[in-house]
Scaffold this motif. Structure first.
Motif, PDB file in Angstrom:
ATOM      1  N   GLN A   1      37.330  43.025  44.962  1.00 25.31           N
ATOM      2  CA  GLN A   1      38.501  42.903  44.105  1.00 25.31           C
ATOM      3  C   GLN A   1      39.029  41.470  44.180  1.00 25.31           C
ATOM      4  N   VAL A   2      38.995  40.802  43.053  1.00 21.29           N
ATOM      5  CA  VAL A   2      39.488  39.422  43.007  1.00 21.29           C
ATOM      6  C   VAL A   2      41.008  39.435  43.011  1.00 21.29           C
ATOM      7  N   GLN A   3      41.590  38.634  43.880  1.00 22.20           N
ATOM      8  CA  GLN A   3      43.040  38.513  43.931  1.00 22.20           C
ATOM      9  C   GLN A   3      43.436  37.043  43.893  1.00 22.20           C
ATOM     10  N   LEU A   4      44.484  36.785  43.132  1.00 24.31           N
ATOM     11  CA  LEU A   4      45.023  35.434  43.008  1.00 24.31           C
ATOM     12  C   LEU A   4      46.512  35.493  43.293  1.00 24.31           C
ATOM     13  N   VAL A   5      46.971  34.701  44.235  1.00 25.35           N
ATOM     14  CA  VAL A   5      48.376  34.732  44.633  1.00 25.35           C
ATOM     15  C   VAL A   5      48.948  33.321  44.573  1.00 25.35           C
ATOM     16  N   GLU A   6      49.904  33.135  43.655  1.00 25.07           N
ATOM     17  CA  GLU A   6      50.524  31.829  43.479  1.00 25.07           C
ATOM     18  C   GLU A   6      51.725  31.647  44.392  1.00 25.07           C
ATOM     19  N   SER A   7      52.026  30.399  44.701  1.00 24.87           N
ATOM     20  CA  SER A   7      53.234  30.056  45.442  1.00 24.87           C
ATOM     21  C   SER A   7      53.587  28.602  45.128  1.00 24.87           C
ATOM     22  N   GLY A   8      54.783  28.205  45.550  1.00 24.61           N
ATOM     23  CA  GLY A   8      55.172  26.811  45.398  1.00 24.61           C
ATOM     24  C   GLY A   8      56.128  26.513  44.261  1.00 24.61           C
ATOM     25  N   GLY A   9      56.439  27.519  43.466  1.00 26.50           N
ATOM     26  CA  GLY A   9      57.384  27.295  42.391  1.00 26.50           C
ATOM     27  C   GLY A   9      58.793  27.088  42.927  1.00 26.50           C
TER      28      GLY A   9
ATOM     29  N   GLY B   1      38.215  37.533  47.328  1.00 29.79           N
ATOM     30  CA  GLY B   1      37.461  38.631  46.742  1.00 29.79           C
ATOM     31  C   GLY B   1      36.314  38.250  45.838  1.00 29.79           C
ATOM     32  N   TYR B   2      35.912  36.979  45.845  1.00 32.09           N
ATOM     33  CA  TYR B   2      34.750  36.613  45.033  1.00 32.09           C
ATOM     34  C   TYR B   2      33.888  35.595  45.754  1.00 32.09           C
ATOM     35  N   THR B   3      32.603  35.597  45.387  1.00 32.27           N
ATOM     36  CA  THR B   3      31.654  34.670  46.006  1.00 32.27           C
ATOM     37  C   THR B   3      30.790  33.975  44.964  1.00 32.27           C
TER      38      THR B   3
ATOM     39  N   MET C   1      56.991  30.099  33.562  1.00 36.80           N
ATOM     40  CA  MET C   1      56.273  30.830  34.591  1.00 36.80           C
ATOM     41  C   MET C   1      54.850  30.279  34.602  1.00 36.80           C
ATOM     42  N   TYR C   2      54.383  29.912  35.764  1.00 34.58           N
ATOM     43  CA  TYR C   2      53.048  29.345  35.900  1.00 34.58           C
ATOM     44  C   TYR C   2      52.103  30.377  36.517  1.00 34.58           C
ATOM     45  N   TYR C   3      50.946  30.537  35.894  1.00 34.98           N
ATOM     46  CA  TYR C   3      49.963  31.503  36.321  1.00 34.98           C
ATOM     47  C   TYR C   3      48.655  30.818  36.707  1.00 34.98           C
ATOM     48  N   CYS C   4      48.050  31.331  37.754  1.00 37.29           N
ATOM     49  CA  CYS C   4      46.722  30.929  38.160  1.00 37.29           C
ATOM     50  C   CYS C   4      45.738  31.918  37.534  1.00 37.29           C
ATOM     51  N   ALA C   5      44.584  31.437  37.116  1.00 40.70           N
ATOM     52  CA  ALA C   5      43.594  32.312  36.495  1.00 40.70           C
ATOM     53  C   ALA C   5      42.186  31.889  36.885  1.00 40.70           C
ATOM     54  N   ALA C   6      41.269  32.869  36.839  1.00 42.94           N
ATOM     55  CA  ALA C   6      39.884  32.598  37.218  1.00 42.94           C
ATOM     56  C   ALA C   6      38.919  33.145  36.178  1.00 42.94           C
ATOM     57  N   ASP C   7      37.964  32.336  35.807  1.00 43.67           N
ATOM     58  CA  ASP C   7      36.867  32.734  34.930  1.00 43.67           C
ATOM     59  C   ASP C   7      35.637  32.872  35.823  1.00 43.67           C
ATOM     60  N   LEU C   8      35.265  34.157  36.082  1.00 44.37           N
ATOM     61  CA  LEU C   8      34.204  34.445  37.036  1.00 44.37           C
ATOM     62  C   LEU C   8      33.183  35.428  36.482  1.00 44.37           C
ATOM     63  N   PRO C   9      31.881  35.183  36.535  1.00 46.92           N
ATOM     64  CA  PRO C   9      31.347  33.848  36.791  1.00 46.92           C
ATOM     65  C   PRO C   9      31.475  32.988  35.546  1.00 46.92           C
TER      66      PRO C   9
ATOM     67  N   TYR D   1      39.360  33.830  30.578  1.00 43.79           N
ATOM     68  CA  TYR D   1      39.706  34.053  31.976  1.00 43.79           C
ATOM     69  C   TYR D   1      39.806  35.550  32.247  1.00 43.79           C
ATOM     70  N   ASP D   2      39.174  35.951  33.351  1.00 44.57           N
ATOM     71  CA  ASP D   2      39.061  37.370  33.674  1.00 44.57           C
ATOM     72  C   ASP D   2      40.138  37.875  34.624  1.00 44.57           C
ATOM     73  N   TYR D   3      40.639  37.000  35.470  1.00 44.46           N
ATOM     74  CA  TYR D   3      41.571  37.415  36.507  1.00 44.46           C
ATOM     75  C   TYR D   3      42.808  36.521  36.488  1.00 44.46           C
ATOM     76  N   TRP D   4      43.949  37.163  36.740  1.00 41.53           N
ATOM     77  CA  TRP D   4      45.224  36.447  36.671  1.00 41.53           C
ATOM     78  C   TRP D   4      46.099  36.778  37.867  1.00 41.53           C
ATOM     79  N   GLY D   5      46.871  35.786  38.300  1.00 41.36           N
ATOM     80  CA  GLY D   5      47.874  36.030  39.318  1.00 41.36           C
ATOM     81  C   GLY D   5      49.159  36.532  38.686  1.00 41.36           C
ATOM     82  N   GLN D   6      50.151  36.767  39.539  1.00 40.83           N
ATOM     83  CA  GLN D   6      51.431  37.314  39.065  1.00 40.83           C
ATOM     84  C   GLN D   6      52.385  36.239  38.574  1.00 40.83           C
ATOM     85  N   GLY D   7      52.125  34.998  38.923  1.00 42.97           N
ATOM     86  CA  GLY D   7      52.944  33.913  38.415  1.00 42.97           C
ATOM     87  C   GLY D   7      53.977  33.422  39.416  1.00 42.97           C
ATOM     88  N   THR D   8      54.372  32.168  39.235  1.00 39.45           N
ATOM     89  CA  THR D   8      55.439  31.576  40.023  1.00 39.45           C
ATOM     90  C   THR D   8      56.313  30.743  39.086  1.00 39.45           C
ATOM     91  N   GLN D   9      57.626  30.891  39.219  1.00 43.64           N
ATOM     92  CA  GLN D   9      58.554  30.270  38.281  1.00 43.64           C
ATOM     93  C   GLN D   9      58.822  28.812  38.644  1.00 43.64           C
TER      94      GLN D   9
END
Length: 126
Positions: free
Chosen positions: A1-9, A26-28, A92-100, A113-121
């Protein structure tokens, strides 16, 4: 399970800087494209910056020369260094991943992009 967690906003005055982080797990896949998107109230989500496994990067015209994307493969963490922030960067800023991502070329196509984080304001005051 790919997970993306943003921080720093956070909140900053115009001209200031922030660094966003996105911890990925969760990805290789050896080929990928990782990106930052943002969405302001009442506006569509827009691509900000992307970096691919081949080393290429891509930036939106509105942030070129001010924002810088990087990726630490050891820590599996994506960063967005944001300098000279403007009130119009508020979103709101989101991290995203295009895998593969077989081409290994950076892109800002939202639909790719296939996977998205929850965002950071990020809020920039004048």
């Amino acid at each position: 399970q790919v997970q993306l967690v943003e921080s720093g906003g956070g909140s900053v005055q115009a001209g200031g800087s922030l660094r966003l982080s996105c911890e990925a797990s969760g990805y290789t896949y050896s080929t990928y494209c990782l990106g930052w998107f943002r969405q302001a109230p009442g506006k569509e989500r827009e691509g900000v910056a992307a970096i691919a496994s081949g080393g290429s990067t891509r930036y939106a015209d509105s942030v070129k020369g001010r924002f810088f994307i990087s990726n630490d493969n050891v820590k599996n963490t994506l960063y967005l260094q944001m300098n000279s922030l403007k009130p119009e960067d508020t979103a709101m800023y989101y991290c995203a991943a295009d895998l593969p991502s077989p081409l290994g070329v950076a892109h800002l196509r939202h639909s790719g992009y296939d996977y998205w984080g929850q965002g950071t304001q990020v809020t920039v005051s004048s």
